[in-house]
Design a protein around this motif. Structure first.
Motif, short mmCIF file in Angstrom:
data_model
loop_
_atom_site.label_atom_id
_atom_site.label_comp_id
_atom_site.label_asym_id
_atom_site.label_seq_id
_atom_site.Cartn_x
_atom_site.Cartn_y
_atom_site.Cartn_z
N TRP A 1 0.81 -1.21 0.00
CA TRP A 1 0.00 0.00 0.00
C TRP A 1 0.85 1.27 0.00
O TRP A 1 0.33 2.36 -0.22
CB TRP A 1 -0.91 0.02 1.24
N ARG B 1 -1.45 5.46 5.19
CA ARG B 1 -1.63 5.64 3.75
C ARG B 1 -2.45 6.89 3.51
O ARG B 1 -3.54 7.06 4.08
CB ARG B 1 -2.35 4.43 3.13
N THR C 1 -4.33 9.41 0.69
CA THR C 1 -4.90 9.55 -0.65
C THR C 1 -5.54 10.93 -0.75
O THR C 1 -5.99 11.49 0.25
CB THR C 1 -5.94 8.47 -0.96
N SER D 1 -1.55 8.93 -4.08
CA SER D 1 -1.61 7.88 -3.07
C SER D 1 -0.19 7.59 -2.62
O SER D 1 0.71 7.39 -3.45
CB SER D 1 -2.27 6.61 -3.62
#
Length: 211
Positions: A97, A134, A136, A171
């Motif tokens: 990820w 993560r 985004t 991302s």
């Protein structure tokens, strides 16, 4: 205007002045040849006007320049990570990820990077484990040189870049430092302004007992 002084045989002290209206900050860059290639030492806030470059290669020419960078930052998101240090199990994870990538989204309007309408939207921070986040967002910029992920640890004074990403990225996964367990994050598309003059310094012999 940029100047450099040799404060020891292998330490340089840079100082600069001048206005950069609308800039987000300045890059401080060096090279060992007058035409580059150039390496960025730091992304400095506009309030910073000096930089120390220590422990340089002896008897070498060093060239320096600064240049402003521009681009609107997203709204900030606050992140609180669970307790726990970076474990051997996490080190063995592939973290699929995490690599920077572009998520294609239809119907997104874009604007030149220096316009307010290029501000990233929908910034989301997903906690992946005790030391991984993560991010985004929706990319509205065109013509950017890249993206900066910036953070401000809780209780810190200002935002600082923690990752430099390629254009069109939206991302990215960050493996955090211990002081980033509780922090605010934002992203910024950026482009560069005009370079300063080039300042040159030549190092001397390394002092005995150093290095």
């Amino acid at each position: 205007m940029l100047s450099v002084a040799r404060v020891s045989p292998v330490d340089a002290e840079l100082s600069w002045h001048g206005e950069a209206p609308g800039a987000a900050g300045r890059t401080v860059e060096f090279a060992t040849e007058p035409g580059g290639p150039w390496t960025i030492l730091t992304y400095a806030p506009l309030t910073q006007t000096t930089y120390r470059h220590p422990d340089l290669i002896p008897k070498t020419h060093f060239y320096y320049r600064v240049r402003p960078y521009y681009g609107p930052a997203s709204r900030a998101v606050d992140v609180t990570l669970p307790k726990g240090s970076f474990t051997k199990a996490e080190q063995r994870q592939e973290h699929r990820w995490a690599p920077p990538r572009t998520i294609r989204r239809a119907g997104v309007r874009t604007s030149p990077v220096r316009r307010p309408s290029a501000t990233p939207t929908d910034l989301r921070a997903t906690v992946m484990h005790a030391n991984g986040i993560r991010f985004t967002w929706t990319d509205h910029a065109e013509g950017e040189r890249g993206y900066l992920l910036e953070d401000r640890p809780r209780g810190g004074g200002s935002f600082h870049p923690v990752a430099v990403l390629d254009p069109d990225i939206n991302s990215f996964g960050l493996i955090t430092l211990p002081n980033e367990k509780r922090a605010s994050y934002r992203v910024r598309p950026f482009t560069y302004g005009e370079c300063s003059n080039i300042a040159r310094m030549t190092t001397g012999e390394r002092p005995a007992g150093r290095g």
